[in-house]
Design an enzyme around this catalytic site. Structure first.
Site, PDB file in Angstrom:
ATOM      1  N   ASP A   3      -5.042   2.239   7.000  1.00 12.59           N
ATOM      2  CA  ASP A   3      -4.083   3.298   7.355  1.00 12.59           C
ATOM      3  C   ASP A   3      -4.673   4.623   6.892  1.00 12.59           C
ATOM      4  OD1 ASP A   3      -2.022   5.042   7.767  1.00 12.59           O
ATOM      5  OD2 ASP A   3      -0.598   4.083   6.421  1.00 12.59           O
ATOM      6  N   PRO A  34       0.790  -1.241   0.000  1.00 10.05           N
ATOM      7  CA  PRO A  34       0.000   0.000   0.000  1.00 10.05           C
ATOM      8  C   PRO A  34       0.816   1.282   0.000  1.00 10.05           C
ATOM      9  CG  PRO A  34      -0.020  -1.012   2.170  1.00 10.05           C
ATOM     10  CD  PRO A  34       0.634  -1.997   1.253  1.00 10.05           C
ATOM     11  N   LYS A  35       2.117   1.174   0.288  1.00 11.49           N
ATOM     12  CA  LYS A  35       2.948   2.383   0.321  1.00 11.49           C
ATOM     13  C   LYS A  35       4.033   2.336  -0.759  1.00 11.49           C
ATOM     14  CE  LYS A  35       2.066   3.577   5.125  1.00 11.49           C
ATOM     15  NZ  LYS A  35       2.641   3.969   6.434  1.00 11.49           N
ATOM     16  N   ASN A  36       3.668   1.766  -1.880  1.00 10.59           N
ATOM     17  CA  ASN A  36       4.601   1.620  -2.993  1.00 10.59           C
ATOM     18  C   ASN A  36       4.266   2.647  -4.074  1.00 10.59           C
ATOM     19  OD1 ASN A  36       5.104   0.444  -5.827  1.00 10.59           O
ATOM     20  ND2 ASN A  36       6.435  -0.810  -4.548  1.00 10.59           N
TER      21      ASN A  36
END
Length: 352
Positions: free
Chosen positions: A154, A121-123
């Site tokens: 998040d 999800p944080k790519n």
């Protein structure tokens, strides 16, 4: 293409319910391709210990890219490569090249991309790929729901917020956005990302008219009452009142409101910081009271430095010095004018 496969505990195989990992070098359909090993030069300083499966996949990927092959099997290969390293932007770029060449089903690609986002999800690269596919489709109907799903995991995921803002602005989907932000802030009034989104949504739609400013000042004040020590609504309030033509204290009785909290014993650094902003703005607008206001402002800076925000002691003393120098410079001009006319009494501030 097969489903996303996860690496097993030995790090050398990918497995799913339907299949067991087989090295590309052992696959008959890839026998016509000569793998291209990674070239680390003759004297690699720090050679990465890739797994055998990783080395196998990327050796074949380099070969496919070198040959310019744009096929279904090459697309499948990029899926395996991305499962092993979702941050490899070269693979994502080549995958897009294949998709366009083949005229692939982009709805299926959105599904693949969503699965990759759920795992990463944080790519940066996967979110960028998602944006490109949505642009190609010209359809963002799934995007707000996707970001909401990520926020449930998040609430401050920067990439998801950036994607949501792009979708809202590009496809004009702002209807209901403030209501969504309201729900987020009801759940967590400290959600600074939601506060930022509120400012963004207003700036992109109605703009900060006088009516909107008054409404948003009240909104921020109500949030501050819940948790005075929460920096987010104070920052939002500051951002809203900066749109006021009459100064930051010209709406919502903010000076009186802050003073009431101060008189009641509240000493939150955020309150004191905002009061300093109000006094600085007032000094710029009311020449006759500058000297008295400056004295109060310097005392508040010192109280922050020594009692209420000691970790930023030097910062508050720096602010005090700057205020003193800038304000006393203006006062000096006024004093010189008074002296010339024979009415001046001097600045009187020993700090200048």
């Amino acid at each position: 293409m097969g489903g996303i496969r996860k690496m097993s505990s030995n790090g050398d195989k990918y497995t799913s319910d339907e299949e067991t990992w087989v090295f590309y070098k052992d696959r008959e359909e890839w026998a016509d391709v000569t793998p291209v090993p990674q070239d680390d030069g003759p004297h690699a300083v720090v050679k990465i210990a890739y797994t055998d499966a990783f080395t196998d996949v990327y050796d074949y990927f380099r070969a496919v890219m070198a040959n310019g092959e744009l096929s279904e099997r090459a697309l499948y290969l990029t899926e395996d490569a991305l499962n092993m390293n979702a941050a490899n932007y070269t693979v994502w770029q080549y995958r897009r090249k294949i998709l366009k060449h083949l005229g692939s089903d982009l709805e299926k690609e959105l599904t693949f991309c969503r699965e990759m986002i759920e795992m990463n999800p944080k790519n940066y690269q996967v979110w960028h790929h998602r944006r490109v596919i949505v642009e190609w489709l010209g359809d963002a109907s799934k995007e707000l729901k996707l970001t909401e799903m990520i926020f449930n995991q998040d609430a401050k995921n920067y990439h998801a917020w950036e994607h949501r803002q792009w979708v809202l602005k590009t496809f004009i989907l702002f209807d209901g956005e403030l209501d969504y932000v309201d729900r987020l802030l009801e759940d967590d009034v400290r959600n600074n990302s939601a506060w930022n989104q509120r400012h963004f949504a207003i700036a992109q739609t109605t703009g900060f008219t006088q009516e909107v400013i008054e409404r948003e000042v009240d909104y921020a004040k109500n949030a501050i009452k819940k948790v005075v020590g929460n920096e987010s609504p104070w920052s939002y309030l500051r951002g809203v009142v900066q749109h006021c033509d009459g100064g930051i204290g010209s709406v919502g009785n903010l000076e009186q409101w802050c003073q009431q909290m101060y008189d009641a014993g509240q000493r939150s650094p955020h309150l004191l910081n905002f009061m300093i902003d109000l006094m600085e703005d007032k000094m710029e607008r009311e020449v006759s009271t500058r000297q008295d206001i400056l004295k109060q402002t310097l005392e508040m800076c010192e109280s922050l430095a020594t009692e209420h925000d000691k970790i930023r002691r030097e910062y508050w003393r720096y602010i005090g010095r700057n205020l003193c120098h800038s304000t006393c410079g203006v006062l000096l001009e006024s004093v010189m004018g008074d002296l010339i006319s024979g009415t001046g009494a001097g600045c009187g501030n020993h700090r200048c």
